[in-house]
Design a protein around this motif. Structure first.
Motif: not given
Ligand SMILES: Cc1ncc(COP(=O)(O)O)c(C=O)c1O
Length: 370
Positions: A23, A83-85, A88, A109, A112, A157, A185, A187-188, A212, A214-215, A223
């Protein structure tokens, strides 16, 4: 992760493996980001920063909201995260008490649910089937009792489907009316193939938005992400993030600031994803898969394996062992119906997706079918 481990082990033993399980973008961070990071390595002592991130980056993200969505957000409401992690974790702790219930779409995802469980929250799945295009709706949320909050993801996702702006507004309304905490979220965002995604911030200042680098920004390993929180939550988040992380990674903040100006390079990645998506969609049809979720965005196709008379985990295992194509079975995304679905990621290089598609079609055509 098990598929990834096995795919890597096969690759180490000399087999050709096509990676449709990962991913993450196959590309590096944008050039501007790399240059800025190199400069910072030479010039900056790279110590801790403000717990909520450097003011310049928070201001630049506020400008991003104005320019991208036409939404005004005060920089003080933006918190830079690891990061988005991390977003959350911070959001769940700040918004909920232990034992409270958080509504989640299935499929969704898996982190979560796992983060919520680790914090003593009660994840409550709302099944989202093909008829709903795998998306949460205001009606489904309105019909669900005994919840304290809702998490939405659009594009999502594993499905890639998007919640249209009017539905997003209806979801915000239902959450505001019922006093439910809403987390979005996003993120995309930036990776869409038709209409652009709208931010949930456009409809309610109470929503917590998580995003984030990230994507779209192609910076998974750096991160770095951010959240936008209601004004009265900023201080709580600041104290939590200070204690958990001290500050987000400094060099990644420098790189992220530069990445926000790299849209030409990043939009070219999205065009590659678009070509990969078209190639893989055609291949799934040729190969004989059942329904495929409408892939409005992200870089995933979520496809029904039931015409092949095997469950998704067996399908994924055999596809990897026999054809060298790695993909992710649906069970972790959806405890109810995931055995019927498999996720293909097309975030890699065009040649890899092309070769994988050819191999996949040939392998599937040799399978017995209903
Ligand atoms: C929907 C979604 N949200 C969040 C994440 C976490 O991303 P990160 O922590 O790298 O920002 C992922 C990663 O795959 C994802 O798919």
């Amino acid at each position: 992760m098990d598929v990834l481990d096995r795919a890597n082990a096969l690759a180490r033993s000399g087999r050709t493996v096509f990676h449709l399980e990962a991913g993450q973008p196959g590309t590096r961070a944008p050039k501007r980001a790399l240059q800025a990071a190199q400069q910072a390595l030479a010039d900056d002592k790279l110590g801790y920063t403000e717990a909520v991130g450097r003011p310049l980056l928070r201001e630049r993200i506020a400008r991003f909201y104005r320019e991208t969505y036409g939404v005004g957000v005060a920089p003080e409401r933006i918190v830079i995260t690891t990061g988005s992690s991390a977003g959350f974790l911070l959001a769940f702790i700040a918004l909920f008490e232990s034992g409270q219930s958080l509504a989640l779409a299935a499929p969704g995802y898996p982190a979560y649910r796992n983060i919520a469980l680790a914090l003593g929250l009660r994840p409550q799945f709302i099944p989202c089937r093909e008829a709903e295009q795998f998306r949460l709706t205001a009606k489904a949320i309105g019909d669900t009792r005994d919840i304290d909050g809702v998490l939405i993801a659009s594009p999502g996702n594993p499905s890639g489907t998007m919640i249209p702006a009017d539905e997003l507004e209806a979801i915000s309304d239902v959450c505001d009316k019922r006093g439910l905490k809403l987390i979005s979220d996003e993120i995309y965002h930036g990776i869409t193939y038709g209409s652009r995604a709208q931010t949930a911030l456009a409809f309610s200042p109470n929503t917590v938005v998580i995003n984030s680098f990230s994507k779209y920004f192609s910076m998974t390993g750096w991160r770095i992400g951010w959240m936008v929180v209601p004004e009265d939550m900023v201080r709580t988040i600041e104290r939590l993030t200070q204690n958990f992380y001290i500050s987000p990674p400094t060099i990644s903040q420098v790189a992220a600031l530069a990445a926000l100006d790299a849209t030409d390079e990043l939009d070219a990645h999205v065009r590659t994803y678009g070509a990969n998506r078209a190639r893989l969609l055609a291949a799934l049809k040729d190969a004989g898969f059942g329904a495929v979720a409408p892939a409005d965005g992200a870089f995933y196709l979520y496809a029904d394996v039931s015409p092949f008379n095997i469950d998704a985990a067996t399908f994924a295992r055999r596809l990897l062992e026999e054809a060298g194509v790695a993909a992710t079975p649906g069970h972790d995304f959806d405890p109810f119906d995931g055995d019927r679905w498999i996720r293909f990621s097309y975030a890699g290089a065009q040649s890899e997706v092309d070769n994988a598609a050819t191999t996949l079609v040939a392998w599937c055509r040799a399978l017995p079918r209903t």
